[in-house]
Design an enzyme around this catalytic site. Structure first.
Site, mmCIF file in Angstrom:
data_model
loop_
_atom_site.group_PDB
_atom_site.id
_atom_site.type_symbol
_atom_site.label_atom_id
_atom_site.label_comp_id
_atom_site.label_asym_id
_atom_site.label_seq_id
_atom_site.Cartn_x
_atom_site.Cartn_y
_atom_site.Cartn_z
ATOM 1 N N GLY A 121 23.744 2.782 -22.097
ATOM 2 C CA GLY A 121 24.880 3.815 -22.021
ATOM 3 C C GLY A 121 24.470 4.809 -20.969
ATOM 4 O O GLY A 121 23.322 4.681 -20.708
ATOM 5 N N SER A 122 25.406 5.169 -20.379
ATOM 6 C CA SER A 122 25.332 6.296 -19.247
ATOM 7 C C SER A 122 24.643 7.795 -19.968
ATOM 8 O O SER A 122 24.724 7.972 -21.130
ATOM 9 C CB SER A 122 26.523 6.446 -18.352
ATOM 10 O OG SER A 122 26.705 5.273 -17.773
ATOM 11 N N GLY A 123 24.349 8.464 -18.978
ATOM 12 C CA GLY A 123 23.733 9.751 -19.511
ATOM 13 C C GLY A 123 22.385 10.085 -19.456
ATOM 14 O O GLY A 123 21.566 10.823 -19.904
ATOM 15 N N HIS A 124 21.778 8.728 -18.932
ATOM 16 C CA HIS A 124 20.150 8.850 -18.907
ATOM 17 C C HIS A 124 19.814 8.741 -17.215
ATOM 18 O O HIS A 124 18.535 8.438 -17.064
ATOM 19 C CB HIS A 124 19.855 7.743 -19.443
ATOM 20 C CG HIS A 124 20.228 7.556 -20.881
ATOM 21 N ND1 HIS A 124 20.173 8.814 -21.999
ATOM 22 C CD2 HIS A 124 20.710 6.292 -21.303
ATOM 23 C CE1 HIS A 124 20.583 8.206 -22.995
ATOM 24 N NE2 HIS A 124 21.139 6.755 -22.947
ATOM 25 N N LYS A 135 17.036 -1.672 -24.106
ATOM 26 C CA LYS A 135 16.505 -0.902 -24.999
ATOM 27 C C LYS A 135 16.781 -1.086 -26.483
ATOM 28 O O LYS A 135 17.842 -1.605 -26.660
ATOM 29 C CB LYS A 135 16.820 0.651 -24.672
ATOM 30 C CG LYS A 135 16.636 0.973 -23.192
ATOM 31 C CD LYS A 135 16.519 2.589 -22.945
ATOM 32 C CE LYS A 135 17.874 3.059 -23.222
ATOM 33 N NZ LYS A 135 18.914 2.291 -22.131
ATOM 34 N N ASP A 146 23.297 -2.338 -27.820
ATOM 35 C CA ASP A 146 22.779 -2.912 -26.768
ATOM 36 C C ASP A 146 22.157 -4.245 -27.003
ATOM 37 O O ASP A 146 22.342 -5.235 -26.309
ATOM 38 C CB ASP A 146 21.475 -2.033 -26.319
ATOM 39 C CG ASP A 146 21.773 -0.804 -25.481
ATOM 40 O OD1 ASP A 146 22.372 -0.166 -26.487
ATOM 41 O OD2 ASP A 146 21.934 -0.624 -24.378
ATOM 42 N N HIS A 182 19.866 10.096 -27.344
ATOM 43 C CA HIS A 182 21.327 10.368 -27.649
ATOM 44 C C HIS A 182 21.424 11.426 -28.652
ATOM 45 O O HIS A 182 22.341 11.067 -29.541
ATOM 46 C CB HIS A 182 21.672 9.118 -28.173
ATOM 47 C CG HIS A 182 21.360 7.653 -27.280
ATOM 48 N ND1 HIS A 182 20.336 6.994 -27.652
ATOM 49 C CD2 HIS A 182 21.788 7.204 -26.316
ATOM 50 C CE1 HIS A 182 20.091 6.008 -26.748
ATOM 51 N NE2 HIS A 182 21.213 6.096 -25.887
#
Ligand SMILES: Nc1ncnc2c1ncn2[C@@H]1O[C@H](COP(=O)(O)OP(=O)(O)O)[C@@H](O)[C@H]1O
Ligand SMILES: Nc1ncnc2c1ncn2[C@@H]1O[C@H](COP(=O)(O)OP(=O)(O)O)[C@@H](O)[C@H]1O
Ligand SMILES: [Mg+2]
Ligand SMILES: [Mg+2]
Ligand SMILES: [Mg+2]
Ligand SMILES: [Mg+2]
Lengths: 342, 192, 342, 192
Positions: free
Chosen positions: C58-61, C109, C114, C223
């Site tokens: 996922g994005s945001g990392h 991860k 995922d 998250h």
């Protein structure tokens, strides 16, 4: 105020101790100071002498300046208290540690305190017959520049000055050449910043100013200095337009047909993802304006503690040596990888 | 002026700064970067520790000890400015000057030279220079000092951080002028 | 919610476009995806074939994962929606772009989403006869590991796995060797995080959980997953003690006489200065515990949008090849300079 | 079951998800990462666009179109799970199966296999498997579905993000179970 700290009054020494303990391959502390000097083998195992390049200023802007000490950038850096210029005795120690017999160039951000403290340090070094010159960075175009002010503030563009001057010093340039180079680069460097949330100085304990839940402050400084206007939040693309417009006004003839180095600089609490969205808008609009971005950096380079917001810097590449200097190798904590050639 | 009076002066000034630390920082928050109270508090603490360590016996040494503490511990704009004030007094005292108005004159000139500010630029110079002139006339008192400090309020800053605010600096007291007022009032107390 | 954005639903494509526009020397977009693949000359001008190393999530990392694509680290990376695993079709495109004829290793991860999406992509690649293997990072020791759970989450330690496996791939290791290396490194990697303020997902608009003005959440995920306890703020030194204690419990015999790679990782809105203060406490306490920090990184590597807080990762260097792999050259946006040798 | 019914089903499901988007995300905020509503909303939008584009004429093509939209647009855990459900129904339909209970059976088995969850692990499987069994007995109705969904509340999660919470996952509905409940109830509506 929520911060990961011990006693706020120990902040600077503990931070600097953490930096040298984490990255001994780049920096070591100068004894009895909160200043650091290069610790890489190229420096410690006495290479060809170079002009020393020293910068410094108040803390709270990390990685600036200590994070840019290393091969190809700064020789030494001095950290003052948070948002407070370092003192002359410490700057003097950094000058001595950086001097390799060819003199030292001081890179000063344009604040009265910094200018005065660095000047006093220069006087001290003069007694030792160390040739010391200084250049003053004043890239913040948010501030009116007139006979009636101190001139403009030095902000994120400082990192471009440190990179280019540091690369030239590494290449062997002499003190006089570096002074002229630095002044030329500064003249072409323009920055403007915007804040979504002000920074909280630990010893103060609350944000420097309050913004409403949908407000943005345009033209802020990196020490919570208020800017030129406060308005409702706008989308990233519109923000890019406003800031590019302000900066474009500073270049005679505007942006068209010019080549730039671009720095999108996060203020400390702005996620990298948002910085890339903003960079996307900036680069797109530069293209539309028939301008070229020959070099780009996006990230936290000159921060303001936990301020939310970012600044945009354009350096017009008026001299063909500057891009190679920007792309030249550098080994520091903060500049990142240097295999930049496109 | 003698060593005991200077020490007494520094004690009184120190207490005054401690008491007004937050107030000074608040003034500096309005038109600067919010650290003036902390800077000065760090300075007066260093001055007291320096005097205790150096144990100066003559006036010149006393002023020099104070100057070095301020220069090496305050930083910012006020560090070199206050440091220069005491350094100039040390130089004058070394030339056997111990007359208060003359010492103040030297200090004020040093501050003005270091920062390049003129009266009316909304800095501590607005207090230093006229106060030194008044002292020469034997007319320096608390009311005069208060008036000089208050007079910085309507001005637009032309030097220092506040100058970056342009028009927005109008309507606020200059923090350095306020702390200089405290310095001068405690000086009057210590020497009266 | 104050963020520098355009339409939140365009966040990921705009962010990726900004990344490749800013740093074309490292990455390019894979057409019709939000995945990137190496764009450096060493890769595009066909060098010796290597095993491709692909990660994503996922994005945001950010800078994870795309910021670690480049020589010596990842070959390609796939960005999902914010905090949401990418889809199999995009992962499949990344596998194809990364494959140089020697197969592809997936670094996943440990989240159900995922694992399932990468599994489906593996199935798709299988149809093309591309040899694909995967390793699953589960370094978050805040989470109880038992037969009755999914196992532990993959968090900041992922970046050590990507660096070491990427360096080995660059050195020419085959797929089987990389799988084993990855598993061995993962087994020695332990992370724990703490939050002072939760992240705000742009499409949600408010923080994932609320903390009081003096509260800290121990053991949070990246998250906004809540942690194992919520307590009053403590000084940095005490926080270091708590986190080192939790991690030390995971290594048989504790920390003493062991050599570690240390990562102090900011979550996105935590100033670098605070991270260095915490690093100072960690390194000091490791020394007191007779342990060695042979490698240290401090900064934002695996973030959680605008979360305030940080995580601590220790990787026990049980194999003498790992430190050279950590120090090996890498040219990426996010890993920083690699002249790391002390 | 026929193509028209499936299309109708997807319209009803889409409307239900749109209406409950924030509710589903809130459930996922409590014990996950807060995106389930957005994930499903992105999914149903893609399904409608996909069906409009693909214009499938038989049952197998219809299910496959839906599966591909979900797999390539949802992501997260629910993408592959819902995607697999429809992919398995497509496979069964290709073998000329159009009996609702048999299709549901295939879907439920696929979901369970993809995620490796058992009944009682507090996931969507807690709804899928028993509902498919009930359908076979001709006993699937709204009340049964509501009960299956509600039964996830007291459980401790053993799979998915919520499992990381351990005990703290108890007392909350599983978001995927709730959306699966909506899927099944709109199915009943579309085929009644
Ligand atoms: N150029 C100058 N000349 C005289 N006084 C100055 C000058 N610049 C700043 N000052 C004084 O210094 C004060 C601010 O001191 P301080 O807050 O301690 O330092 P800084 O501005 O570096 O944070 C101002 O209020 C003003 O009185
Ligand atoms: N291993 C699994 N098996 C079955 N269902 C699962 C599994 N993991 C997660 N789920 C379901 O997925 C739902 C969460 O979906 P969603 O929020 O869209 O994805 P993510 O968890 O990746 O954010 C959970 O509520 C649960 O019902
Ligand atoms: Mg200051
Ligand atoms: Mg100040
Ligand atoms: Mg998710
Ligand atoms: Mg979710």
């Amino acid at each position: 105020m929520k911060k990961i700290l011990n006693d706020p009054s120990d902040l600077v020494p503990e931070m600097m101790a953490g930096m040298v303990a984490s990255y001994p391959q780049y920096v070591r502390l100068i004894p009895d100071t909160t200043a650091v000097v290069r610790n890489d083998k190229a420096f410690t195992e006495k290479h060809e002498p170079r002009v020393g390049v020293v910068s410094g200023g108040g803390s709270g802007h990390e990685p600036l300046h200590a994070g840019f000490v290393g091969l190809g950038m700064l020789t030494a850096a001095v950290a003052g208290q948070v948002f407070t210029s370092p003192t002359p005795d410490q700057i003097y120690e950094a000058i001595k540690a950086a001097n390799q017999g060819r003199g030292v160039l001081l890179i000063i951000k344009n604040y009265s305190g910094d200018v005065m403290n660095f000047d006093m340090a220069k006087d001290l070094a003069g007694i030792d017959d160390i040739p010391v010159e200084s250049i003053v960075v004043d890239d913040d175009v948010a501030v009116e520049d007139s006979l009636y002010t101190q001139g403009r503030r030095g902000v994120a563009g400082t990192v471009f000055v440190e990179k280019i001057v540091g690369a030239a010093a590494e290449a062997g340039a002499d003190l006089k050449t570096l002074v002229q180079l630095g002044k030329d680069v500064i003249a072409q460097t323009k920055t403007i910043g915007v804040a979504l949330h002000a920074a909280t100085v630990p010893e103060v304990g609350h944000p420097g100013f309050e913004l409403g839940p949908d407000e943005m402050e345009y033209g802020v400084g990196i020490h919570n200095e208020p800017g030129y206007k406060r308005e409702k939040m706008v989308p990233s693309a519109q923000l890019a337009k406003e800031l590019l417009g302000k900066i474009g006004d500073q270049f005679p003839g505007g942006l068209a047909d010019k080549s730039f180095a671009v720095l999108v600089n996060g203020f400390g609490a702005t996620p990298l993802g948002e910085q890339f969205i903003f960079a996307n808008d900036v680069l797109h609009q530069l293209g539309e304006a028939q301008a070229t971005a020959a070099f780009t950096k996006v990230g936290n380079y000159v921060t303001s503690l936990d301020m939310t917001g970012l600044s945009l810097t354009l350096l017009q590449l008026t001299d063909k040596h500057w891009l190679p200097y920007l792309n030249a190798p550098a080994a520091t904590i903060g500049w990142g990888d240097t295999r930049n050639e496109r | 002026m003698n060593v005991e009076q200077v020490k007494q002066w520094m004690q009184l000034f120190s207490a005054e700064i401690e008491k007004n630390k937050d107030y000074l920082s608040q003034l500096d928050t309005d038109i600067g970067d919010g650290d003036h109270g902390n800077n000065m508090a760090r300075g007066v603490k260093a001055v007291e520790a320096g005097l205790a360590k150096d144990q100066p016996t003559d006036l010149a040494q006393t002023f020099k000890s104070i100057a070095m503490s301020l220069i090496s511990k305050v930083g910012g704009a006020s560090g070199p400015l206050y440091g220069t004030a005491f350094l100039e007094m040390a130089k004058a005292a070394k030339d056997d000057e111990n007359d208060l108005p003359a010492l103040l004159q030297a200090a004020a000139a040093g501050v003005a030279k270091r920062g390049g500010a003129k009266v009316g630029d909304k800095t501590m110079v607005d207090v230093w220079l006229p106060a030194a002139a008044d002292a020469k006339q034997g007319q320096l008192n608390d009311a005069v000092i208060d008036k000089l400090v208050a007079a910085t309020k309507p001005l637009r800053a032309l030097k220092g951080r506040a100058s970056y605010l342009g028009e927005r600096s109008i309507g606020h007291l200059d923090p350095g002028a306020v702390s200089t007022g405290m310095l001068l009032k405690t000086l009057l107390q210590a020497t009266k």
